[in-house]
Design a protein around this motif. Structure first.
Motif, PDB file in Angstrom:
ATOM      1  N   SER A  10      36.359  41.342  40.506  1.00 54.48           N
ATOM      2  CA  SER A  10      37.809  41.281  40.265  1.00 54.48           C
ATOM      3  C   SER A  10      38.488  40.330  41.258  1.00 54.48           C
ATOM      4  CB  SER A  10      38.450  42.669  40.321  1.00 54.48           C
ATOM      5  OG  SER A  10      38.300  43.268  41.573  1.00 54.48           O
ATOM      6  N   GLN A  11      37.949  40.198  42.461  1.00 55.33           N
ATOM      7  CA  GLN A  11      38.548  39.289  43.450  1.00 55.33           C
ATOM      8  C   GLN A  11      38.408  37.831  43.033  1.00 55.33           C
ATOM      9  OE1 GLN A  11      36.739  41.988  44.349  1.00 55.33           O
ATOM     10  NE2 GLN A  11      38.400  43.132  45.276  1.00 55.33           N
ATOM     11  N   VAL A  12      37.294  37.483  42.380  1.00 50.65           N
ATOM     12  CA  VAL A  12      37.116  36.086  41.962  1.00 50.65           C
ATOM     13  C   VAL A  12      37.622  35.849  40.540  1.00 50.65           C
ATOM     14  CG1 VAL A  12      35.190  35.677  43.537  1.00 50.65           C
ATOM     15  CG2 VAL A  12      34.717  36.408  41.186  1.00 50.65           C
ATOM     16  N   SER A  13      38.219  36.893  39.942  1.00 53.25           N
ATOM     17  CA  SER A  13      38.731  36.775  38.577  1.00 53.25           C
ATOM     18  C   SER A  13      40.256  36.868  38.506  1.00 53.25           C
ATOM     19  CB  SER A  13      38.115  37.872  37.698  1.00 53.25           C
ATOM     20  OG  SER A  13      36.716  37.725  37.638  1.00 53.25           O
ATOM     21  N   GLY A  14      40.907  36.831  39.646  1.00 55.53           N
ATOM     22  CA  GLY A  14      42.364  36.848  39.645  1.00 55.53           C
ATOM     23  C   GLY A  14      42.986  37.615  40.787  1.00 55.53           C
ATOM     24  N   ASN A  15      42.283  38.581  41.319  1.00 55.99           N
ATOM     25  CA  ASN A  15      42.694  39.398  42.462  1.00 55.99           C
ATOM     26  C   ASN A  15      44.165  39.812  42.437  1.00 55.99           C
ATOM     27  OD1 ASN A  15      42.270  40.876  44.758  1.00 55.99           O
ATOM     28  ND2 ASN A  15      42.365  39.150  46.140  1.00 55.99           N
ATOM     29  N   TRP A  44      29.371  32.524  45.525  1.00 58.48           N
ATOM     30  CA  TRP A  44      29.693  31.107  45.317  1.00 58.48           C
ATOM     31  C   TRP A  44      31.142  30.943  44.872  1.00 58.48           C
ATOM     32  CZ3 TRP A  44      28.226  26.550  46.708  1.00 58.48           C
ATOM     33  CH2 TRP A  44      28.635  25.441  46.004  1.00 58.48           C
ATOM     34  N   GLU A  45      31.557  31.775  43.916  1.00 57.35           N
ATOM     35  CA  GLU A  45      32.932  31.685  43.419  1.00 57.35           C
ATOM     36  C   GLU A  45      33.945  32.081  44.493  1.00 57.35           C
ATOM     37  OE1 GLU A  45      33.818  33.289  39.572  1.00 57.35           O
ATOM     38  OE2 GLU A  45      31.915  32.591  38.738  1.00 57.35           O
ATOM     39  N   THR A  46      33.556  32.959  45.403  1.00 60.09           N
ATOM     40  CA  THR A  46      34.441  33.337  46.507  1.00 60.09           C
ATOM     41  C   THR A  46      34.775  32.111  47.353  1.00 60.09           C
ATOM     42  OG1 THR A  46      33.561  35.584  46.545  1.00 60.09           O
ATOM     43  CG2 THR A  46      34.646  34.804  48.564  1.00 60.09           C
ATOM     44  N   LEU A  47      33.795  31.253  47.566  1.00 61.81           N
ATOM     45  CA  LEU A  47      34.055  30.015  48.311  1.00 61.81           C
ATOM     46  C   LEU A  47      35.066  29.144  47.563  1.00 61.81           C
ATOM     47  CD1 LEU A  47      30.415  29.149  49.416  1.00 61.81           C
ATOM     48  CD2 LEU A  47      32.237  30.187  50.794  1.00 61.81           C
ATOM     49  N   GLY A  48      34.943  29.091  46.243  1.00 61.53           N
ATOM     50  CA  GLY A  48      35.897  28.326  45.430  1.00 61.53           C
ATOM     51  C   GLY A  48      37.304  28.893  45.518  1.00 61.53           C
ATOM     52  N   VAL A  49      37.413  30.212  45.485  1.00 60.36           N
ATOM     53  CA  VAL A  49      38.728  30.852  45.601  1.00 60.36           C
ATOM     54  C   VAL A  49      39.329  30.563  46.973  1.00 60.36           C
ATOM     55  CG1 VAL A  49      39.920  33.079  45.708  1.00 60.36           C
ATOM     56  CG2 VAL A  49      38.272  32.645  43.886  1.00 60.36           C
ATOM     57  N   ARG A  55      42.822  32.187  40.569  1.00 56.88           N
ATOM     58  CA  ARG A  55      43.112  31.800  39.191  1.00 56.88           C
ATOM     59  C   ARG A  55      42.804  32.999  38.307  1.00 56.88           C
ATOM     60  NH1 ARG A  55      40.487  28.580  34.728  1.00 56.88           N
ATOM     61  NH2 ARG A  55      38.496  29.067  35.703  1.00 56.88           N
ATOM     62  N   ARG A  56      43.773  33.397  37.546  1.00 50.92           N
ATOM     63  CA  ARG A  56      43.605  34.530  36.631  1.00 50.92           C
ATOM     64  C   ARG A  56      42.648  34.129  35.518  1.00 50.92           C
ATOM     65  NH1 ARG A  56      46.626  39.203  35.349  1.00 50.92           N
ATOM     66  NH2 ARG A  56      46.441  39.728  33.138  1.00 50.92           N
ATOM     67  N   ARG A  57      41.583  34.922  35.314  1.00 50.83           N
ATOM     68  CA  ARG A  57      40.555  34.608  34.323  1.00 50.83           C
ATOM     69  C   ARG A  57      40.704  35.509  33.104  1.00 50.83           C
ATOM     70  NH1 ARG A  57      36.087  31.550  35.862  1.00 50.83           N
ATOM     71  NH2 ARG A  57      35.770  31.771  33.618  1.00 50.83           N
ATOM     72  N   GLU A  58      41.494  35.047  32.138  1.00 51.76           N
ATOM     73  CA  GLU A  58      41.750  35.820  30.925  1.00 51.76           C
ATOM     74  C   GLU A  58      40.470  36.067  30.134  1.00 51.76           C
ATOM     75  OE1 GLU A  58      44.529  37.314  30.245  1.00 51.76           O
ATOM     76  OE2 GLU A  58      45.771  36.344  31.762  1.00 51.76           O
ATOM     77  N   ASP A  59      39.529  35.109  30.168  1.00 50.97           N
ATOM     78  CA  ASP A  59      38.270  35.278  29.447  1.00 50.97           C
ATOM     79  C   ASP A  59      37.485  36.475  29.980  1.00 50.97           C
ATOM     80  OD1 ASP A  59      37.970  33.759  31.848  1.00 50.97           O
ATOM     81  OD2 ASP A  59      36.061  32.921  31.145  1.00 50.97           O
ATOM     82  N   ARG A  60      37.476  36.636  31.274  1.00 50.69           N
ATOM     83  CA  ARG A  60      36.760  37.764  31.882  1.00 50.69           C
ATOM     84  C   ARG A  60      37.466  39.089  31.614  1.00 50.69           C
ATOM     85  NH1 ARG A  60      35.134  34.982  37.651  1.00 50.69           N
ATOM     86  NH2 ARG A  60      33.718  33.438  36.750  1.00 50.69           N
ATOM     87  N   LEU A  61      38.781  39.055  31.626  1.00 54.77           N
ATOM     88  CA  LEU A  61      39.540  40.267  31.319  1.00 54.77           C
ATOM     89  C   LEU A  61      39.274  40.717  29.888  1.00 54.77           C
ATOM     90  CD1 LEU A  61      42.874  39.315  33.046  1.00 54.77           C
ATOM     91  CD2 LEU A  61      41.342  41.165  33.727  1.00 54.77           C
ATOM     92  N   ALA A  62      39.255  39.769  28.963  1.00 57.31           N
ATOM     93  CA  ALA A  62      38.990  40.098  27.556  1.00 57.31           C
ATOM     94  C   ALA A  62      37.570  40.637  27.394  1.00 57.31           C
ATOM     95  CB  ALA A  62      39.207  38.872  26.684  1.00 57.31           C
TER      96      ALA A  62
END
Length: 81
Positions: A10-15, A44-49, A55-62
């Motif tokens: 959830s932290q790398v999907s919009g937090n 890896w994505e944590t480094l990007g964040v 960035r809110r990831r609507e695809d992951r939420l869906a």
């Protein structure tokens, strides 16, 4: 069942852009799909964040909402047997 860590799905999907319910859905999805390669992806994505911001990831939420809905339906059907 799952120990808390420094980062997560959830932290790398919009937090901070997510509601508590959305974070719960993502975290439940993570628990059902966890693996070492998946954990490495999250790191890896944590480094990007950290470098580029949230960035809110609507695809992951869906995906998480759809999975949770299917899980509830399966649990309901198993409970009615």
């Amino acid at each position: 069942m799952v120990r808390p860590g420094l980062t997560g799905w959830s932290q790398v999907s919009g937090n901070t852009t997510l509601s508590n319910e959305e974070k719960l859905h993502l975290d439940l999805w993570y628990v059902a799909h966890r693996s070492t390669p998946f954990d490495l992806q999250i790191l890896w994505e944590t480094l990007g964040v950290a470098a580029f911001g949230e960035r809110r990831r609507e695809d992951r939420l869906a995906m998480a909402a759809q999975w949770l809905s299917a899980e509830r339906a399966t649990s309901f059907m198993e409970g009615s047997k």
